[in-house]
Design an enzyme around this catalytic site. Structure first.
Site: not given
Ligand code: FMN
Length: 351
Positions: A18, A103
């Site tokens: 997400p 969050c």
């Molecule tokens: C722009 C953005 C918005 C995000 N919004 C949410 C969210 O609404 N809910 C959530 O559980 N995690 C949110 N995350 C976290 C991501 O789901 C993920 O766990 C985190 O970015 C780490 O993974 P990655 O390194 O693959 O980006 C968000 C991350 C980013 C970069």
């Protein structure tokens, strides 16, 4: 490489994480149209907005059939409202309801929602228990490693939510205090995976297709949710499948990258059509124009947001990003995408 969350079967153990502002239905559909993505999770949706029936909130919970299985993520700190939200999301046809406990944003945390729930594991588990009792679909939790380096409690919280009936958890291996600094702690994710029987998904820093496989093979996690890596490269899931099949990784052609942006723009525009048509029937034509203009601005802003990630993956990406940021109209945007991605093969190819 199937995996399961409760009764829901995921064809692949890789899913789209997400991301507020980013993983809208249009983006999710385009990711699903490539192979390899076993689950999509919506942007987080407010439990307050859901129980009050606010249109804007309900829009965040919209999805299309081609996205299934769909997990809709909800945030909030009030037990009764979270249980009622789970029922609303079930009635909207969600396959899974996911609780946001990750969050770190103060606006959310100060309402005892998001990652601040991790500071009160008993209350967090009570919320999950109430949601589980309220619905038949699986309830999952997405958490961080903890609130800060002194409060790393993902293993404990995972056990608590398992005890009250959660069907799975995802762990982003950073604390709320870290936000996105440092690295996701996959050793901790492994510890959580060993602490519970329910499936654990890991999240954080999977930016290359091989990372997805390596994490599933070596961490004990049943799957991974990919965030920023998919914004840069929406083909990361299908490329991971190539590797699973022992094939060499398929390179994505420049035109395909351009096509993705044009399709994204068109799908977003399509979402605004009902709204504009609705207004056409009820308001004078001048107002219709104003609505259409507002919709165009929204689409331009969405393209700008995606391009800040998407353009990092290739040569001259920063120039493209600047051009997209300077675009004033949809016609400008199309022209910029056309000339960047399709110049070498002529204008007809992008039509
Ligand atoms: C722009 C953005 C918005 C995000 N919004 C949410 C969210 O609404 N809910 C959530 O559980 N995690 C949110 N995350 C976290 C991501 O789901 C993920 O766990 C985190 O970015 C780490 O993974 P990655 O390194 O693959 O980006 C968000 C991350 C980013 C970069």
């Amino acid at each position: 490489m199937q995996t399961r969350i409760g009764e829901v079967t995921l064809a692949h153990p890789f899913g789209l994480a997400p991301m507020a502002g980013m993983t809208d239905s249009a983006f999710r559909r385009l990711v699903k149209r490539q192979a390899g993505c076993g689950l999509v999770v919506t942007e987080m949706v407010s439990s307050e907005g859901l129980v009050r029936g606010i249109d804007r909130t309900l829009e965040f919970a919209e999805y299309t059939e081609e996205e299934r299985p769909v997990s809709i993520q909800v945030f909030g700190g009030d037990l009764a409202k979270m249980a009622a939200s789970a029922q609303i999301l079930e009635s909207l046809g969600a396959d899974i309801v996911d609780v946001n406990m990750g969050c770190p944003v103060p606006k959310i945390a100060k309402h005892h929602a998001g990652c601040s729930l991790m500071r009160d594991p008993r209350h967090a588990a009570a919320i999950v228990g109430a949601m589980v009792r309220a619905v038949k679909i699986p309830v999952t939790v997405k958490m961080r490693s903890g609130w800060n380096e002194n409060e790393i409690n993902a293993p404990e919280l995972a056990r608590r939510v398992e005890d009250v009936g959660a069907s799975g958890v995802t762990v982003h291996g950073r604390t709320a205090k870290q936000s996105y600094a440092g690295r996701s702690d996959w050793d901790l994710i492994s510890t959580v995976a060993r602490s519970v029987e329910i499936p654990v998904f890991g999240s954080g820093d999977c930016v290359e297709p091989a990372h997805l496989l390596n994490r599933v093979d070596n961490s004990g996690a049943k799957g991974v949710l990919v965030g920023r890596g998919a914004l840069r490269n929406p083909w990361i899931f299908s490329q991971a499948l190539d590797l699973v099949a022992g094939n060499t990784l398929r390179e994505v052609r420049l035109e395909e990258r351009g096509r993705f942006l044009l399709d994204y723009l068109d799908l977003l525009l399509g979402e605004g059509v009902d709204e504009v048509e609705g207004f056409r029937h009820t308001l004078p034509s001048a107002s219709t124009t104003a609505v259409a203009r507002g919709r165009d601005r929204w689409v331009i802003n969405k393209l700008r947001a995606l391009s800040s990630w998407y353009t990092k993956g290739f040569e001259n990406g920063s120039r493209l990003r600047q051009d997209i940021n300077a675009a004033e109209s949809l016609a400008d945007l199309r022209r910029i995408i056309q000339s960047f991605f399709f110049a070498s093969i002529g204008p007809r190819a992008a039509a």
